[in-house]
Design an enzyme around this catalytic site. Structure first.
Site, PDB file in Angstrom:
ATOM      1  N   TYR A 189       0.836  -1.204   0.000  1.00  0.00           N
ATOM      2  CA  TYR A 189       0.000   0.000   0.000  1.00  0.00           C
ATOM      3  C   TYR A 189       0.869   1.251   0.000  1.00  0.00           C
ATOM      4  CZ  TYR A 189      -2.945   3.707   1.954  1.00  0.00           C
ATOM      5  OH  TYR A 189      -3.584   4.906   2.180  1.00  0.00           O
TER       6      TYR A 189
ATOM      7  N   GLU B  46     -10.328   6.515   6.855  1.00  0.00           N
ATOM      8  CA  GLU B  46      -9.680   7.300   7.906  1.00  0.00           C
ATOM      9  C   GLU B  46     -10.608   7.469   9.108  1.00  0.00           C
ATOM     10  OE1 GLU B  46      -6.644   8.111   8.080  1.00  0.00           O
ATOM     11  OE2 GLU B  46      -5.908   7.977   6.015  1.00  0.00           O
TER      12      GLU B  46
ATOM     13  N   TRP C 144      -3.806   1.387  11.179  1.00  0.00           N
ATOM     14  CA  TRP C 144      -4.109   1.354   9.748  1.00  0.00           C
ATOM     15  C   TRP C 144      -4.035  -0.067   9.212  1.00  0.00           C
ATOM     16  CZ3 TRP C 144      -6.809   3.977   6.652  1.00  0.00           C
ATOM     17  CH2 TRP C 144      -6.665   3.858   5.265  1.00  0.00           C
TER      18      TRP C 144
END
Length: 203
Positions: free
Chosen positions: A21, A43, A51
């Site tokens: 990513y 988010e 994350w």
């Protein structure tokens, strides 16, 4: 270990998924409404979590939120919220689920102002971005993300504090916080390697 891997921030080194990513997606321009709404929504769910957790559930989030198509998410109601609260594949946080639906409605309302969510957020791109030589030089929020947060909240968005907005700005390329020594530095095309805005970029 190659030079690119050496430049990975700690969060990007947590797994192969995170590394991919970071190397292929993070910081590259996202300029379409659906893509920006997806990043904003992820988010929102990331608040207070890692994350890595969110990225691992990304495909499930895409499925339950109609690939983050704004109009479809905006049309979701109470029965959809209850269904999602039973879905173990995602983060079952009622406030965040409700915020995502509410944010879709706020994004839809932006069109009445003659723009969309992507166009609105890209209006915050600065003339110069950061030029960090150490990870410690990268802030968690700044004046621009604080202003963005205030403006989004005034338009009905929620879970959009300055830190969340700054992370979003990093993720979709509005700022470039790659280290000056990183091979990824300046690769977005929005800024040059020295951090100056590239006015040939279109967004």
């Amino acid at each position: 270990m190659n030079s690119t891997v050496k430049q990975l921030p700690s969060w990007a080194s947590a797994s192969p998924l995170m590394e991919n990513y970071y190397l292929t997606e993070w910081g590259m321009p996202v300029t379409d409404e659906q893509g920006v709404f997806e990043r904003l929504s992820l988010e929102v769910f990331q608040c207070g979590l890692s994350w890595k957790t969110i990225l691992g559930k990304r495909e499930a989030f895409r499925e339950v939120f109609h690939q983050f198509t704004v109009d479809q998410v905006a049309a979701m109601g109470v029965s959809d919220i209850e269904r999602l609260m039973e879905d173990r594949r995602i983060i079952r946080n009622r406030r965040k689920i409700e915020a995502t639906i509410g944010n879709a409605r706020a994004a839809r309302a932006l069109r009445e102002e003659g723009t969309d969510l992507a166009g609105f957020l890209w209006g915050y791109v600065p003339e110069e971005t950061y030029a960090p030589r150490a990870l410690e030089e990268i802030p968690s929020h700044d004046q621009t993300s604080t202003r963005m947060s205030k403006d989004l909240k005034a338009r009905g968005f929620s879970f959009v504090g300055p830190t969340t907005c700054f992370a979003l700005m990093e993720a979709i390329g509005i700022v470039d916080t790659h280290l000056m020594t990183s091979p990824r530095r300046g690769t977005s095309g929005v800024f040059d390697a020295d951090g100056r805005r590239a006015h040939t970029a279109t967004f």
